[in-house]
Design an enzyme around this catalytic site. Structure first.
Site, mmCIF file in Angstrom:
data_model
loop_
_atom_site.group_PDB
_atom_site.id
_atom_site.type_symbol
_atom_site.label_atom_id
_atom_site.label_comp_id
_atom_site.label_asym_id
_atom_site.label_seq_id
_atom_site.Cartn_x
_atom_site.Cartn_y
_atom_site.Cartn_z
ATOM 1 N N HIS A 376 -9.946 -1.959 -15.052
ATOM 2 C CA HIS A 376 -9.448 -3.013 -15.928
ATOM 3 C C HIS A 376 -9.293 -4.346 -15.232
ATOM 4 O O HIS A 376 -9.466 -5.396 -15.829
ATOM 5 C CB HIS A 376 -8.160 -2.570 -16.606
ATOM 6 C CG HIS A 376 -8.459 -1.669 -17.749
ATOM 7 N ND1 HIS A 376 -8.353 -0.305 -17.652
ATOM 8 C CD2 HIS A 376 -8.944 -1.929 -18.974
ATOM 9 C CE1 HIS A 376 -8.740 0.226 -18.797
ATOM 10 N NE2 HIS A 376 -9.091 -0.732 -19.609
ATOM 11 N N ARG A 481 -9.370 -6.703 -26.673
ATOM 12 C CA ARG A 481 -8.458 -5.809 -25.949
ATOM 13 C C ARG A 481 -7.080 -6.459 -25.964
ATOM 14 O O ARG A 481 -6.874 -7.473 -25.287
ATOM 15 C CB ARG A 481 -8.914 -5.618 -24.506
ATOM 16 C CG ARG A 481 -10.203 -4.834 -24.329
ATOM 17 C CD ARG A 481 -10.531 -4.706 -22.847
ATOM 18 N NE ARG A 481 -11.547 -3.708 -22.577
ATOM 19 C CZ ARG A 481 -12.830 -3.977 -22.375
ATOM 20 N NH1 ARG A 481 -13.253 -5.212 -22.426
ATOM 21 N NH2 ARG A 481 -13.684 -3.006 -22.110
ATOM 22 N N ARG A 517 -8.401 -4.138 -31.204
ATOM 23 C CA ARG A 517 -8.066 -2.776 -30.779
ATOM 24 C C ARG A 517 -6.559 -2.684 -30.581
ATOM 25 O O ARG A 517 -5.956 -3.515 -29.896
ATOM 26 C CB ARG A 517 -8.800 -2.414 -29.497
ATOM 27 C CG ARG A 517 -8.553 -0.961 -29.118
ATOM 28 C CD ARG A 517 -9.413 -0.526 -27.965
ATOM 29 N NE ARG A 517 -8.964 -1.126 -26.733
ATOM 30 C CZ ARG A 517 -9.607 -1.000 -25.563
ATOM 31 N NH1 ARG A 517 -10.734 -0.317 -25.511
ATOM 32 N NH2 ARG A 517 -9.144 -1.560 -24.483
ATOM 33 N N GLU A 616 -14.734 7.683 -27.175
ATOM 34 C CA GLU A 616 -14.734 7.670 -25.708
ATOM 35 C C GLU A 616 -14.320 9.014 -25.111
ATOM 36 O O GLU A 616 -14.254 9.156 -23.895
ATOM 37 C CB GLU A 616 -13.893 6.505 -25.162
ATOM 38 C CG GLU A 616 -12.629 6.214 -25.879
ATOM 39 C CD GLU A 616 -11.992 4.876 -25.510
ATOM 40 O OE1 GLU A 616 -12.504 4.156 -24.645
ATOM 41 O OE2 GLU A 616 -10.941 4.567 -26.103
ATOM 42 N N ASN A 639 -17.441 3.087 -21.151
ATOM 43 C CA ASN A 639 -16.741 3.143 -19.856
ATOM 44 C C ASN A 639 -15.961 4.450 -19.735
ATOM 45 O O ASN A 639 -16.061 5.163 -18.746
ATOM 46 C CB ASN A 639 -15.780 1.963 -19.696
ATOM 47 C CG ASN A 639 -16.461 0.638 -19.935
ATOM 48 O OD1 ASN A 639 -17.671 0.552 -19.817
ATOM 49 N ND2 ASN A 639 -15.707 -0.380 -20.291
ATOM 50 N N ASP A 640 -15.205 4.751 -20.778
ATOM 51 C CA ASP A 640 -14.445 5.999 -20.743
ATOM 52 C C ASP A 640 -15.319 7.200 -21.077
ATOM 53 O O ASP A 640 -15.141 8.272 -20.506
ATOM 54 C CB ASP A 640 -13.246 5.920 -21.698
ATOM 55 C CG ASP A 640 -12.076 5.216 -21.033
ATOM 56 O OD1 ASP A 640 -11.763 5.568 -19.868
ATOM 57 O OD2 ASP A 640 -11.489 4.303 -21.630
ATOM 58 N N ARG A 650 -13.755 6.044 -13.310
ATOM 59 C CA ARG A 650 -14.461 4.777 -13.465
ATOM 60 C C ARG A 650 -14.021 3.727 -12.442
ATOM 61 O O ARG A 650 -14.714 2.739 -12.234
ATOM 62 C CB ARG A 650 -14.272 4.234 -14.887
ATOM 63 C CG ARG A 650 -12.844 3.954 -15.226
ATOM 64 C CD ARG A 650 -12.651 3.699 -16.712
ATOM 65 N NE ARG A 650 -12.659 2.294 -17.037
ATOM 66 C CZ ARG A 650 -12.430 1.799 -18.247
ATOM 67 N NH1 ARG A 650 -12.229 2.629 -19.261
ATOM 68 N NH2 ARG A 650 -12.435 0.530 -18.472
ATOM 69 N N CYS A 688 -19.160 -0.816 -27.508
ATOM 70 C CA CYS A 688 -18.437 -1.934 -26.898
ATOM 71 C C CYS A 688 -18.126 -1.706 -25.423
ATOM 72 O O CYS A 688 -17.429 -2.494 -24.811
ATOM 73 C CB CYS A 688 -17.162 -2.239 -27.677
ATOM 74 S SG CYS A 688 -15.991 -0.887 -27.645
HETATM 75 C C1 PEP Z 1 -14.568 1.740 -22.940
HETATM 76 O O1 PEP Z 1 -13.905 2.688 -22.516
HETATM 77 O O2 PEP Z 1 -15.811 1.700 -22.887
HETATM 78 C C2 PEP Z 1 -13.912 0.559 -23.511
HETATM 79 C C3 PEP Z 1 -14.595 -0.384 -24.111
HETATM 80 O O3 PEP Z 1 -12.561 0.494 -23.389
HETATM 81 P P1 PEP Z 1 -11.812 0.069 -22.036
HETATM 82 O O4 PEP Z 1 -12.865 -0.398 -21.067
HETATM 83 O O5 PEP Z 1 -10.875 -1.021 -22.397
HETATM 84 O O6 PEP Z 1 -11.146 1.313 -21.628
HETATM 85 MG MG MG Z 2 -11.774 2.827 -23.004
#
Ligand code: PEP
Ligand code: MG
Length: 763
Positions: A376, A481, A517, A616, A639-640, A650, A688
């Site tokens: 993050h 976010r 979100r 995710e 990402n998740d 990650r 996303c």
């Molecule tokens: C993701 O997990 O791909 C996502 C967009 O959410 P974040 O990166 O904020 O966890």
């Molecule tokens: Mg995520």
């Protein structure tokens, strides 16, 4: 052809891994290329920055005695021409080329066809690779493609060997001095693009308090004067910081710095220092004694929020301490020095909340030993447009406060105490990129070559980023976010404070879609005021929707603010980390309650919003049809999803090599997801996660049937360019081939090959 490239790449990697001597490495590489590409000659020329010429550095097929002796000026011969123009030259008869220059004793008279490819990395040409053959036929496009695809690896190798050479050069001056000044290059993972030059600031690593020896001073009056002066400067500095942070990030209220000002105005605290000075202690000792005393008192408190305050107090006292140190060392103009400094923050670990405690406007770059590109803090660095390199191991033991440093986020290198020629190279690059940032990005429609519209939206975390949407041609917001709005405060933002921020966002996007979100906290995004209990595996613990359902007041507060702000806008609400249908049912129930309450109180609010969920968690993928009963749309959070699918943290640089969205298994998974949306025009699917911004992924995503991609606004132009180059059928075709492959390198090569056929540049 694909397997050929992979074989060559593997062999080159092995050579690099097994040899320290760069000359030997290049020597082996030309042999591998010549043999695997069935060509008579393969040579590599490396550009010498000091002598401004290309040096023959390795050859297979030409006279090896010329190695290190044959030099060409840029523009001289076919090789020099390829270097100067940065363009490949491929001719059947070299002698017929206007730039041909015969080199005596080279043995090249018998070779006819000539392929010359510049070795380029991040827009910088570092040499040329040549292939020659006896037969008078030009090299086939597929051979040229193979060579091109290995050229980046060779160019990177040359760059690092140049750096190593600089490192090995003895410094002028005495040995001690050279030890201090020696350049160090460290590799990491780039979290945000760009190049930054500046001065190293070590964050929270050096405990200045630990260095202070408790001493008494014969002139308390003089010490008191010094303290009062430093206090005044500290107050002004804090007020400036607060003002600047607010102008940068309108979500921030002054709360972070308010706390600091409160400490600076706190009579008991200030008297505590004065009293110790009057007892005969130096200012530094007085501050240290007071800090020790307060830290002890704070540590006895149970509440996490109070323990956080101890950090704030330490921060404030440290500010005064640093001012005093700089006054004592004769650096009385400390304010100006701080204000002018181009600071690059070096730290072992950095949480998003740490970043907000820093004077963000002065930070020109971030280097962090821990973390990966999708942590993050990386996303936040991107939002604030701060060049950042994470996962840069061993940096802290190499960098010193105030060292000159350069961050090259394109090549993912950190240069500590760079050599003069390295500095001048990067100064040129910075000038070039300043010109680039003035470019007006054309707003061509985001359609495939056969006219299918692909919606490219923006991911944002801050209001200030909405200005980027128009600049880069993003259609509305595909992911806002909201967590940062919560994280930069010392306490929960009120419904009204949230309403103000969300309303500003709707105003800025002028009628385009806004996807908000709902708070996604937990894991690496704790909230100090929510009192999270310690978990062994926070990433698998209380995060996202799980936190929301356990804190209904918080959730209702936010939903009220969102619905009110979206009254006249095009609103989509997105719930994070959904793994079970019951979660979405429960979330919607709470949303309905909020709507009923607003309605009952006659408070204007949105009535035609859409409800969506993040995809995710892998389990959700196997219950898509059940979920689709309850939501209007889904957004794939790659990402998740990658993190949970491949069991790869990650943010952990040790396993970042396994975090690859182009893995055929992952592409198969995406195909599986999109199947559920066929014949469901009432439901929509978006993506996303960071994969949306990956230019090599773009054709695969279109091929899988994804028609909406949301990414950092800055990435939109490059993704749009790729989308415009391919038809849907071509994308489908590519995906079909990719899902039959076994490794991500092969999938990447496949798409790179398609890029080169389309005249698209690979990076
Ligand atoms: C993701 O997990 O791909 C996502 C967009 O959410 P974040 O990166 O904020 O966890
Ligand atoms: Mg995520």
């Amino acid at each position: 052809m694909l397997s050929k490239v992979l074989t060559i790449l593997r062999k080159i990697s092995k050579i690099i891994a097994e040899n320290d001597d760069q000359a030997m490495v290049l020597d082996e590489i030309v042999k591998v290329l010549a043999k695997n590409l069935d060509t008579d000659v393969c040579s590599i020329y490396v550009y010498d920055d000091e002598k401004s010429c290309l040096n023959l550095s390795a050859t297979y097929g030409l006279n090896r005695e010329l190695i290190g002796k044959l030099r060409l000026k840029p523009g001289e011969g076919i090789t020099g021409a390829a270097f100067k123009t940065g363009e490949m030259i491929n001719v059947a008869d070299a002698e017929a080329h206007p730039k041909f220059r015969f080199v005596k004793n080279s043995g090249e008279e018998k070779y006819k066809s000539f392929l010359s490819i510049p070795l380029t990395v991040s827009g910088r040409c570092v040499g040329v690779l040549n292939l020659q053959k006896i037969s008078e036929v030009p090299f086939t496009p597929s051979i040229a493609d193979v060579v091109r695809s290995v050229c980046t690896q060779i160019a990177n190798l040359i760059i690092s060997s140049k750096m190593l050479k600089v490192l090995a050069e003895p410094d002028q001056g005495n040995a001690e001095l050279s030890k201090v000044r020696k350049q160090v290059v460290i590799r990491g993972v780039s979290a945000n693009g760009g190049i930054a030059m500046g001065t190293a600031v070590i964050y929270a690593k050096h405990d200045y308090f630990a260095d202070i020896r408790i001493e008494k001073e014969a002139h308390p009056a003089k010490e008191l004067l010094l303290f009062e002066h430093a206090l005044k400067i500290a107050k002004k500095e804090t007020a400036d910081l607060s003002r600047k942070a607010l102008s940068l990030i309108s979500e921030a209220d002054a709360s972070i710095f308010d706390v600091h000002q409160l400490f600076l105005d706190d009579r008991t605290l200030i008297e505590g220092v004065r009293q110790r000075i009057n007892e005969g202690y130096t200012v530094e000792s007085a501050i240290k004694l007071l800090n020790d005393d307060y830290q002890q008192r704070f540590s006895r408190l149970q509440e996490q929020i109070f323990r956080e305050k101890a950090m704030d107090l330490k921060d404030v006292l440290l500010r005064i301490l640093k001012i005093i140190m700089s006054i004592r060392s004769g650096d009385a103009s400390s304010e100006e020095i701080v204000a002018d400094a181009r600071q690059i923050v070096f730290t072992g670990e950095l949480l998003p909340s740490d970043l907000f405690r820093m004077p963000i406007d002065r930070i020109k770059g971030i280097v962090c030993e821990k973390g990966g590109a999708t942590a993050h803090v990386a996303i936040l660095a991107k939002a604030l447009n701060i060049p950042a390199i994470l996962g840069a191991k061993d940096t802290m033991s190499n960098v010193r406060e105030n060292d000159e440093v350069i961050l090259d986020c394109h090549a993912e290198n950190v240069y500590i105490r760079p050599a003069e020629n390295v500095k001048s190279h990067f100064k040129d690059l910075i000038q070039l990129s300043a010109k680039e940032s003035e470019t007006d990005y054309s707003n061509e429609p985001s359609v495939t070559a056969d006219g299918k519209e692909i919606f490219l939206r923006g991911n944002i975390s801050l209001i200030s980023e909405t200005s980027l949407l128009e600049k880069y041609g993003a259609r509305g917001i595909g992911l806002y976010r909201t967590e940062f709005l919560f994280m930069i405060r010392e306490y929960m933002p009120s419904e009204d404070a949230q309403y103000q921020v969300y309303s500003k966002i709707f105003k800025e996007v002028k009628g385009e879609e806004v996807t908000i979100r709902v708070l996604d906290i937990g894991a690496d995004k704790p909230l100090p005021y929510l009192n999270f209990s310690k978990e062994d595996n926070p990433v698998l613990g209380l995060r996202g929707i799980r936190v929301l359902l356990a804190n209904r007041d918080l959730m209702k507060n936010q939903l009220r603010a969102i619905l009110r702000a979206g009254v006249n806008g095009s609103l989509r609400i997105l719930f994070p980390m959904i793994s079970c249908v019951s979660e979405i049912i429960e979330a919607k129930k709470i949303l309905a309650e909020v709507e009923t309450e607003l309605h009952a109180k006659d408070i204007p609010h949105s009535g035609n919003y859409k409800v969506g969920m993040m995809l995710e968690v892998p389990a959700a993928i196997f219950a898509l049809d059940d979920f689709l009963e309850h939501v209007d749309y889904m957004s794939i959070g790659t990402n998740d999803l990658l993190q949970y699918t491949f069991a790869v943290d990650r943010g952990n640089e040790l396993v970042s090599g396994l975090f690859n969205p182009l893995h055929p298994s992952f592409l198969r998974m995406l195909k599986f997801i999109t199947k559920s949306f066929i014949g469901r025009p009432d439901k929509s699917l978006a993506m996303c996660g960071e994969m949306s911004a990956n230019i090599y992924a773009a054709p695969y995503l279109v091929g899988a049937g994804i028609r909406e991609l949301s990414m950092a606004p800055k990435s939109v132009p490059s993704v749009r360019k790729v989308i415009r180059a391919f038809t849907v059928a071509e994308c489908e075709n590519l995906l079909e081939k990719a899902v039959s492959l076994q490794n991500p390198e092969a999938a990447e090569w496949l798409v790179k090959e398609a890029f080169s056929r389309k005249g698209l540049k690979s990076v």
